[in-house]
Design a protein around this motif. Structure first.
Motif, mmCIF file in Angstrom:
data_model
loop_
_atom_site.group_PDB
_atom_site.id
_atom_site.type_symbol
_atom_site.label_atom_id
_atom_site.label_comp_id
_atom_site.label_asym_id
_atom_site.label_seq_id
_atom_site.Cartn_x
_atom_site.Cartn_y
_atom_site.Cartn_z
ATOM 1 N N ARG A 1 1.062 -0.925 -0.293
ATOM 2 C CA ARG A 1 -0.266 0.138 -0.042
ATOM 3 C C ARG A 1 1.234 1.149 0.287
ATOM 4 O O ARG A 1 2.378 1.267 0.109
ATOM 5 N N GLU A 2 0.523 2.172 -0.217
ATOM 6 C CA GLU A 2 1.357 3.764 -0.014
ATOM 7 C C GLU A 2 0.187 4.586 1.121
ATOM 8 O O GLU A 2 -0.815 4.486 1.962
ATOM 9 N N GLY A 3 0.919 5.668 1.752
ATOM 10 C CA GLY A 3 0.295 6.560 2.076
ATOM 11 C C GLY A 3 0.759 6.717 4.069
ATOM 12 O O GLY A 3 2.126 6.380 4.070
ATOM 13 N N GLU A 4 -0.059 6.930 4.774
ATOM 14 C CA GLU A 4 0.444 6.763 6.498
ATOM 15 C C GLU A 4 0.884 5.416 6.833
ATOM 16 O O GLU A 4 0.328 4.519 6.064
ATOM 17 N N GLY A 5 1.391 6.136 8.269
ATOM 18 C CA GLY A 5 1.988 4.601 8.361
ATOM 19 C C GLY A 5 2.874 5.090 9.754
ATOM 20 O O GLY A 5 3.537 6.190 9.635
ATOM 21 N N THR A 6 3.144 4.242 10.746
ATOM 22 C CA THR A 6 4.148 3.951 11.987
ATOM 23 C C THR A 6 5.396 3.033 11.286
ATOM 24 O O THR A 6 5.131 1.667 11.663
#
Length: 609
Positions: A386-391
């Motif tokens: 996937r792409e995008g936000e994360g920690t």
């Protein structure tokens, strides 16, 4: 002719093995040698069409040279579709004497017409000291070759032509539309294990080498470099490489080897004992280099309107490439370069899956960083899908050495959060660290091993600093400042962290500022940069400016605050802001288990004792 002939050519000139350029005449016929299937060397016909000269002035350095215009033919050329990318360096013989190596083909026109780099100019490469830099002007500049008499190409006669790295150079460099354009027949760099998206990273860092992803099998392993992980290499059925490599053999120059393979393919032009010459044009034109030389298995040669090209794969390791120059590459069989082992361990906590990537990469700063950047980016994206936000938790174990052999080892873990591109944030952190190490002003060092461990999850694991309260009824020099900090974990209730900060005895009666902050104080205000990576103050600090040695700078980085730390700092107010030591430290640090965001400043008035 070259004004001064190198000692390599002078020593060989008396040998009947070579035909000097002065003895090459228009109309002479001979043959060339190359591989278009497997490893079998085949021959093709060659006829000399003209002798070309070039004089180009670049930064007050006069670079002179000559080239031979030839027409090739025969069954091999028909099967290959003409002069194919990957045939660069194919030796050309007249009267059974070596004339030079094939370097370029006529793009978009007659693929049976090409240029040959004279062997005496290639032999000069052996005279370069191993500490010298690549001579001449900027990479990618076109070369204008001129003939003393008109040469008929097709239905038109010309007195000059151009040699470039890419057909797009015609428009980029303003080459007239009617002038013949020849493109160096360097093979597309064979990339195994990388996606098209990751190749964009390599192209950007390698300044438009126009790498192409080619799907070729990774088959049987063979002996690898001492102390390094094994990489793919088809074993040769009979005879060692040192015995079987000869002029006309397919030759590989490998930049990365293992789960990731990065190889360009050309042809061996001349061999003298363990020394070799090949390609008849530059690869990356980096001068003194330390690249891996391999054998090559050619799978097929594809016809193309623009230019035919070979597809092949690296096989066994055979030696080292030591020179990457305007007139070709040089190397030594049986001696191997030192390569850097890379280990990537990537896992997704949500999908419960992981991947391990192991490979070796050459010790060239640009290649080293670009390969790591592209493989790390691709590895993370493949695992999290996937792409995008994360920690993400990033662990770095880096080993380095200076030219004298002194070893350094550093380890550090840090937590990162990004709203729009967690992959880009992690890649930027790693590449910026490597750049600061390799480009250090304090000491010449280069990585000798790199291990990266990445754990990613989509959940936002952050807290924000909301409020700071000073609970003392009075604050005096030598006393203790009690501060209550209200913090709010993401989408949870607020809670209070308490801190007791000692005030120095020798401070005067003045106003102080208590700042409670994080390394990511501006993270909420970040916007995606042009390359898609997030910018802001979440980037790890580099401490080399105030350090007295490389080891001290890196130790300071290892022990510096983390993105998950709650930081306290006291400063004096006034025209000059002065940091106040807290128990002999610049900062009071309270670790947390999430990424800290925000900053709050509070003014404090000291009372008399």
């Amino acid at each position: 002719m070259l004004a001064v002939l190198g000692t390599g050519w002078m020593a060989a000139a008396a040998d009947e093995e070579f035909l000097p350029l002065k003895d090459v005449k228009v109309g002479m016929k001979g043959f060339g040698k190359t591989v278009i299937h497997g490893r079998e060397i085949a021959t093709f016909t060659v006829e000399v069409m003209g002798i070309l000269s070039n004089n180009k002035l670049n930064e007050n350095i006069l670079i002179s040279g000559q080239s031979i215009l030839v027409k090739v033919g025969g069954k091999v050329i028909e099967e290959a579709g003409g002069i194919a990318a990957g045939m660069s360096g194919s030796p050309v013989y007249i009267n059974n004497r070596l004339v030079g190596g094939l370097s370029s083909g006529w793009v978009m026109t007659d693929h049976t017409v090409g240029l040959v780099t004279p062997i005496e100019e290639m032999l000069d490469i052996w005279d370069y000291p191993l500490t010298s830099r690549a001579p001449g002007g900027e990479d990618g500049n076109p070369v204008r070759w001129a003939s003393a008499r008109p040469i008929r190409l097709g239905t038109t006669s010309f007195t000059h032509l151009w040699e470039v790295d890419d057909p797009a150079d015609r428009q980029r460099c303003g080459i007239p539309a009617g002038d013949p354009l020849f493109v160096r027949v360097s093979s597309p760099v064979v990339v195994q294990g990388l996606s098209e998206k990751s190749l964009l990273v390599l192209n950007r860092r390698l300044k438009g080498r126009h790498l192409q992803a080619v799907s070729v099998p990774m088959i049987a392993s063979a002996p690898n470099l001492p102390g390094l992980n094994p990489g793919p290499a088809p074993a040769r059925p009979a005879g060692s490489a040192s015995e079987t490599l000869e002029p006309g053999s397919a030759l590989g120059v490998q930049l990365a080897r293992g789960d990731i393979n990065l190889t360009t393919i050309g042809t061996l032009t001349h061999r003298d004992g363990k020394r070799i010459l090949g390609f008849a044009h530059p690869f990356l034109k980096k001068g003194n280099v330390s690249f891996l030389m391999t054998g090559t298995h050619i799978y097929h040669s594809f016809s193309s309107v623009q230019m035919p090209f070979k597809i092949g794969a690296p096989t066994e390791m055979v030696g080292i490439i030591t020179q990457d120059r305007e007139k070709g590459i040089a190397g030594e069989i049986g001696r191997f370069p030192v390569m850097v082992p890379i280990q990537l361990e990537i896992s997704d906590k949500d999908l419960k899956r992981s991947r391990s990537i192991n490979y070796q990469v050459v010790r060239d700063p640009t290649v080293f960083i670009s390969v790591i950047e592209s493989t790390l980016s691709q590895g993370i994206e493949e695992v999290i899908d996937r792409e995008g936000e994360g920690t993400a938790l990033l662990g770095i174990a880096l080993e380095c050495a200076n030219p004298t052999g002194k070893q350094y080892q550093f380890r550090r873990e840090n937590l990162f959060y990004a709203k729009s591109d967690i992959v880009g944030t992690l890649v930027d952190e790693v590449t910026s660290l490597l750049e600061s190490v390799i480009d250090s002003d304090l000491e010449e060092v280069f990585p000798t091993r790199l291990m990266l461990k990445v754990e990613v999850e989509k959940a936002r694991r952050t807290l924000t600093i909301e409020k700071v309260e000073v609970k003392n009824t009075s604050v005096t020099p030598g006393g203790v400042l009690e501060a209550w900090v209200t913090i709010r974990p993401y989408r949870e209730k607020s809670l209070v962290r308490k801190a007791k900060l000692p005030i120095p005895h020798d401070i005067g009666k003045e106003n102080l500022t208590l700042t409670v902050f994080s390394l990511n104080a501006k993270l909420e205000d970040t916007v995606p940069a042009e390359d898609g990576k997030e910018t802001g103050k979440g980037k790890e600090p580099r401490t080399e400016e105030s350090a007295e040695s490389f080891e001290a700078a890196m130790s300071s980085w290892v022990n510096s605050p983390k993105n998950s730390d709650l930081l306290f700092q006291l400063t004096t107010e006034g025209e000059e802001v002065k940091k106040i030591k807290l128990a002999n430290k610049d900062l009071e640090i309270q670790p947390t288990s999430v990424v800290v965001l925000g900053r709050v400043d509070t003014t404090i008035s000291l009372n008399e004792e």
